[in-house]
Design an enzyme around this catalytic site. Structure first.
Site, short mmCIF file in Angstrom:
data_model
loop_
_atom_site.label_atom_id
_atom_site.label_comp_id
_atom_site.label_asym_id
_atom_site.label_seq_id
_atom_site.Cartn_x
_atom_site.Cartn_y
_atom_site.Cartn_z
N ASN A 195 46.07 62.17 37.91
CA ASN A 195 47.28 62.81 38.59
C ASN A 195 47.60 62.38 40.05
O ASN A 195 46.39 62.09 40.72
CB ASN A 195 46.97 64.21 38.64
CG ASN A 195 47.86 65.06 39.38
OD1 ASN A 195 49.20 65.12 39.27
ND2 ASN A 195 47.63 65.43 40.62
N GLU A 196 48.61 61.99 40.31
CA GLU A 196 48.86 61.58 41.81
C GLU A 196 47.83 60.60 42.10
O GLU A 196 47.11 60.60 43.52
CB GLU A 196 49.20 62.47 42.75
CG GLU A 196 50.48 63.39 42.20
CD GLU A 196 51.08 64.47 43.32
OE1 GLU A 196 50.18 64.74 44.24
OE2 GLU A 196 51.96 64.89 43.42
N GLU A 235 56.05 66.97 37.56
CA GLU A 235 55.94 67.94 38.52
C GLU A 235 57.26 67.91 39.18
O GLU A 235 57.72 66.83 39.70
CB GLU A 235 55.00 67.86 39.46
CG GLU A 235 53.59 68.38 39.20
CD GLU A 235 52.39 68.03 40.09
OE1 GLU A 235 52.49 68.34 41.37
OE2 GLU A 235 51.33 67.67 39.58
O1 AHR Z 1 51.77 71.58 42.30
C1 AHR Z 1 51.13 71.22 43.32
C2 AHR Z 1 50.61 70.10 43.64
O2 AHR Z 1 51.49 69.33 43.93
C3 AHR Z 1 49.70 69.26 42.62
O3 AHR Z 1 48.31 69.76 42.37
C4 AHR Z 1 49.85 67.90 42.97
O4 AHR Z 1 49.78 67.01 41.84
C5 AHR Z 1 51.23 67.91 43.87
O5 AHR Z 1 50.95 67.19 44.90
#
Ligand code: AHR
Length: 514
Positions: free
Chosen positions: A193-194, A317
């Site tokens: 993730n990211e 997201e």
């Molecule tokens: O949704 C909050 C955060 O936002 C998540 O953990 C991250 O992936 C994003 O930066």
């Protein structure tokens, strides 16, 4: 003479004002070929603030109605809107999470520090089995995000085996010992993730190579073909998409994109969730509508490498991110949810639907008590947010066939912000019923939309509306039903047109039956 001039001036002003309140739409019923994936209505539950603990998961012995500590009012609310999938355990948390800490007898599970979110102690009482149990209760598909940032290839590979292998193997046996002999058959897997940030600060090249390693050993066990989702770009980082498409291509089922709407556009002072003026409202909506540009441009890059659109764009997201509510833990990201949030939800879902060919999955951040939530809880109380009601109104589009729509909308101008007042999307469901979703972002003007429906036969029109007099109205624990859907009666068939009068700040869904 003077009287005439005043009259003509009045006429001019009147006609201008009138023309500014009229929009023209065309729904094309002939070119209906793309299914709107129900997965774009997905949700996200991270180990963050009060999402899991003091949200979905109640303390041992709690008086709040629960089944095995899973809070039932939340489950019922999510079932009602047919949440199709739930992403877990993060977010940033996912790249520090070691799944084996969250299985087996709870008293023996090790604790950890949630370094991303408030530095609180995570007791791992909610782990893999609890998450799968929750998904079963909601009736949604699980979407598991694996740890690439601080984990190992072996760790992910074994997690897949633990959840999906049906037979005799170390992980399947362990799963059976922990009370679940049958495989869970989890298809959706996030590979990190990211990864450009909290997930490992990687370059797109390095990440793409890592993806290939991790994905190789995340096996398709009989009966469960994996849908692997690569960690994708943030916002306008088109280079990330370019590199991932070039180096990973169709080895992935989906490539993610994250975009948050910040009211001010400034991460250090994002703006309040409920205390804002019309200029800030308009700026927020302008930022929200950038999703159209993002999806279009990321899709265009994907088209170059994947013209057959095999790889999905997964916006896993999205939503509005404001300053936290005063007095709450800044690491918990707790914010109220106003009529503005509902307009963001309606507009964003319209964008996803209109891009149904490429956008096959999306996840609002986040379902409970974090960022743009569907529900908020306070001890034993739970409220449904305006955003929840939009997901309720829009569920009619899930898995329906997209009907392309074009719209000529009058502008909504505040200060130096100009955006189209109205956005829309339309679909036809499996029983032939057509639904059109309109959003009127204009804070002061009613907009009359005349829609020409090509190759669409219908006799009756019904509608539901979500609206409120102020953009910063919200549902509170004292007034939980201030904003809720009601019947909409201002849509009529007039000759070959469907005419609907959209009040300011409204989300309207029309149902057209033969
Ligand atoms: O949704 C909050 C955060 O936002 C998540 O953990 C991250 O992936 C994003 O930066």
């Amino acid at each position: 003479m003077k009287q005439l001039t005043v009259l003509s001036l009045f006429f001019l002003v009147f006609t201008q004002a009138f023309s500014q309140q009229t929009a023209q739409a065309t729904v094309n019923g002939k070119d209906a070929k793309t299914q709107i994936s129900r997965q774009i209505y997905g949700q996200f539950a991270e180990h963050l603030g009060r999402s899991i603990y003091d949200g979905f998961w109640v303390p041992e012995g709690s008086n709040i109605p629960n089944k095995g500590r899973i809070r039932m009012d939340i489950v019922e609310a999510l079932k009602k809107i047919h949440v199709p999938n739930l992403r877990w355990p993060g977010g940033c948390f996912a790249d520090e999470y070691h799944w084996r800490d969250g299985i087996g007898p709870r008293p023996q599970r090790p604790k950890m520090v949630n370094t991303n979110w408030g530095g609180v102690t995570e007791d791992n009482s909610f782990g893999t089995h609890e998450f799968l149990e929750l998904c079963g209760m909601i009736g949604c598909e699980p979407y598991v995000s694996a740890n690439v940032g601080s984990g190992t290839v072996e760790e992910m590979s074994k997690w897949v085996e633990y959840l999906n292998f049906d037979g005799i193997s170390p992980m399947a046996t362990l799963r059976a010992q922990n009370g679940h002999p049958a495989p869970y058959k989890v298809s959706f897997w996030g590979v990190g993730n990211e990864s450009w940030g909290c997930g490992g600060t990687m370059t797109p090249d390095f990440y793409s190579d890592q993806y290939r390693r991790y994905a190789t050993y995340a096996r398709d066990y009989p009966g469960t073909k994996l849908k692997k989702i690569a960690s994708g770009a943030s916002d306008f980082d088109y280079n990330w998409t370019e590199v991932a498409m070039k180096k990973i291509g169709t080895r992935m089922w989906g490539l993610s994109l994250h975009y948050y709407t910040l009211p001010t556009g400034n991460w250090s002072k994002k703006g309040s969730a409920t205390n804002f003026n019309e200029i800030e409202y308009a700026k927020t909506m302008r930022n929200c509508l950038k999703m159209e540009e993002l999806v279009t441009k990321h899709s265009a890059i994907m088209d170059k490498y994947d013209p057959e659109k095999k790889v999905a764009l997964v916006v896993d997201e999205w939503g509005i991110w404001t300053d936290v509510e005063p007095g709450t833990n800044p690491g918990f990201l707790f914010q109220q949810n106003s009529m503005r949030d509902a307009l963001i939800a309606g507009s964003t879902l319209n964008i996803f639907q209109n891009h149904a060919e490429r956008v096959k999955m999306a996840n609002l951040a986040q379902a409970v008590n974090v960022l743009q939530s569907l529900v908020l809880t306070q001890k034993d109380k739970m409220i449904l947010t305006p955003t929840y009601h939009v997901f309720d109104l829009y569920q009619v589009h899930q898995d329906a066939t997209l009907l392309p729509i074009t719209i000529k909308s009058p502008d909504y101008t505040v200060d130096d912000v100009t955006i189209p007042s109205v956005n829309a999307s339309a679909s036809r469901d499996s029983s032939g019923v057509v639904h059109i979703s309109f959003v009127n972002l204009n804070a002061t003007k009613k907009i009359t939309v005349s829609t020409v429906l090509q190759d669409v036969n219908y006799k009756t029109v019904q509608g539901r509306i979500l609206t409120s007099s102020k953009f910063n109205d919200y549902n509170s624990f004292d007034q939980p039903n201030k904003i809720k859907p009601t019947v909409f009666t201002s849509a009529k068939k007039q000759g070959n047109q469907l005419v609907a009068e959209l009040p300011p700040l409204s989300v309207v869904v029309l149902t057209l039956r033969k």
